[in-house]
Design a protein around this motif. Structure first.
Motif, mmCIF file in Angstrom:
data_model
loop_
_atom_site.group_PDB
_atom_site.id
_atom_site.type_symbol
_atom_site.label_atom_id
_atom_site.label_comp_id
_atom_site.label_asym_id
_atom_site.label_seq_id
_atom_site.Cartn_x
_atom_site.Cartn_y
_atom_site.Cartn_z
ATOM 1 N N GLN A 186 44.323 55.310 24.947
ATOM 2 C CA GLN A 186 45.076 55.010 26.169
ATOM 3 C C GLN A 186 44.417 55.571 27.423
ATOM 4 O O GLN A 186 44.451 54.943 28.469
ATOM 5 N N ASP A 187 43.792 56.744 27.316
ATOM 6 C CA ASP A 187 43.200 57.381 28.486
ATOM 7 C C ASP A 187 41.883 56.748 28.927
ATOM 8 O O ASP A 187 41.354 57.092 29.972
ATOM 9 N N SER A 188 41.355 55.833 28.141
ATOM 10 C CA SER A 188 40.081 55.210 28.502
ATOM 11 C C SER A 188 40.256 53.796 29.056
ATOM 12 O O SER A 188 39.280 53.070 29.219
ATOM 13 N N VAL A 189 41.491 53.416 29.369
ATOM 14 C CA VAL A 189 41.771 52.078 29.880
ATOM 15 C C VAL A 189 42.418 52.177 31.257
ATOM 16 O O VAL A 189 43.354 52.957 31.460
ATOM 17 N N LEU A 190 41.899 51.395 32.190
ATOM 18 C CA LEU A 190 42.511 51.260 33.512
ATOM 19 C C LEU A 190 42.817 49.786 33.740
ATOM 20 O O LEU A 190 42.097 48.919 33.257
ATOM 21 N N GLU A 191 43.878 49.533 34.487
ATOM 22 C CA GLU A 191 44.146 48.170 34.916
ATOM 23 C C GLU A 191 44.405 48.171 36.408
ATOM 24 O O GLU A 191 44.743 49.205 36.995
ATOM 25 N N LEU A 192 44.223 47.021 37.026
ATOM 26 C CA LEU A 192 44.534 46.875 38.439
ATOM 27 C C LEU A 192 46.046 46.813 38.552
ATOM 28 O O LEU A 192 46.674 45.840 38.145
ATOM 29 N N ASN A 193 46.652 47.895 39.062
ATOM 30 C CA ASN A 193 48.109 47.960 39.157
ATOM 31 C C ASN A 193 48.653 47.279 40.407
ATOM 32 O O ASN A 193 49.649 46.568 40.348
ATOM 33 N N ARG A 194 48.002 47.533 41.523
ATOM 34 C CA ARG A 194 48.456 46.967 42.794
ATOM 35 C C ARG A 194 47.247 46.697 43.678
ATOM 36 O O ARG A 194 46.265 47.437 43.665
ATOM 37 N N MET A 195 47.371 45.625 44.466
ATOM 38 C CA MET A 195 46.353 45.343 45.462
ATOM 39 C C MET A 195 47.024 44.720 46.681
ATOM 40 O O MET A 195 47.958 43.921 46.552
ATOM 41 N N TRP A 196 46.540 45.131 47.832
ATOM 42 C CA TRP A 196 46.981 44.528 49.088
ATOM 43 C C TRP A 196 45.780 44.423 50.010
ATOM 44 O O TRP A 196 44.976 45.351 50.101
ATOM 45 N N ILE A 197 45.646 43.283 50.668
ATOM 46 C CA ILE A 197 44.574 43.043 51.631
ATOM 47 C C ILE A 197 45.206 42.503 52.907
ATOM 48 O O ILE A 197 46.003 41.559 52.861
ATOM 49 N N ASP A 198 44.836 43.085 54.032
ATOM 50 C CA ASP A 198 45.296 42.596 55.328
ATOM 51 C C ASP A 198 44.746 41.185 55.553
ATOM 52 O O ASP A 198 43.567 40.927 55.302
ATOM 53 N N ASP A 199 45.581 40.288 56.038
ATOM 54 C CA ASP A 199 45.158 38.908 56.283
ATOM 55 C C ASP A 199 44.017 38.815 57.299
ATOM 56 O O ASP A 199 43.305 37.818 57.331
ATOM 57 N N ILE A 200 43.847 39.844 58.099
ATOM 58 C CA ILE A 200 42.778 39.840 59.103
ATOM 59 C C ILE A 200 41.393 39.709 58.461
ATOM 60 O O ILE A 200 40.454 39.201 59.070
ATOM 61 N N LEU A 201 41.260 40.146 57.208
ATOM 62 C CA LEU A 201 39.960 40.061 56.537
ATOM 63 C C LEU A 201 39.609 38.636 56.139
ATOM 64 O O LEU A 201 38.447 38.282 56.077
ATOM 65 N N GLY A 202 40.587 37.832 55.858
ATOM 66 C CA GLY A 202 40.315 36.429 55.576
ATOM 67 C C GLY A 202 39.920 36.124 54.145
ATOM 68 O O GLY A 202 40.150 36.898 53.216
ATOM 69 N N LYS A 203 39.268 34.979 54.011
ATOM 70 C CA LYS A 203 38.935 34.372 52.720
ATOM 71 C C LYS A 203 37.994 35.244 51.881
ATOM 72 O O LYS A 203 37.033 35.797 52.390
ATOM 73 N N ASN A 204 38.288 35.328 50.597
ATOM 74 C CA ASN A 204 37.475 36.001 49.577
ATOM 75 C C ASN A 204 37.504 37.530 49.643
ATOM 76 O O ASN A 204 36.801 38.186 48.878
ATOM 77 N N ALA A 205 38.290 38.122 50.502
ATOM 78 C CA ALA A 205 38.337 39.580 50.610
ATOM 79 C C ALA A 205 38.824 40.216 49.306
ATOM 80 O O ALA A 205 38.332 41.273 48.910
#
Length: 111
Positions: free
Chosen positions: A80-99
């Motif tokens: 269990q301690d050797s696994v990470l997952e992407l729990n949360r992500m947020w990107i400001d819309d100002i960055l645009g496409k593919n950020a």
């Protein structure tokens, strides 16, 4: 580690690990769920414009899997301690496409 990245559409970016408290605040204030679990934030990566490196424009927070038994489906040799997952992500819309894709890709290099 700081990763500098240049994109025609996004400009010059800096991608680096950030403090868990900062990541938590950004996610709670901006992510649609407005939630943060204690398992989140083992590694937190932020994206910044090079010309304004104090303002975090996106966060990818990696932590322990939400399902504590998920690691066993990867391999019998993984704990269990050797696994990470992407729990949360947020990107400001100002960055645009593919950020989002750029942040995830560069996060893997940091991890």
């Amino acid at each position: 580690m700081i990763i500098e990245f240049n994109s025609k559409s996004l400009g010059d970016l800096l991608i680096r690990e950030i403090d868990k408290k900062i990541a938590k605040e950004i996610i709670i204030n901006n992510h649609y769920s407005k939630k943060w679990n204690n398992n989140f934030g083992v590694i937190n990566v932020g994206v910044f414009k090079k010309e304004n490196p104090e303002v975090c424009l996106g966060v990818a927070s990696f932590g322990n899997p939400m399902n504590p038994k998920a690691f066993s489906k990867i391999s019998e040799n993984v704990n269990q301690d050797s696994v990470l997952e992407l729990n949360r992500m947020w990107i400001d819309d100002i960055l645009g496409k593919n950020a989002e894709s750029i942040l995830i890709s560069k996060s893997f290099k940091i991890i």
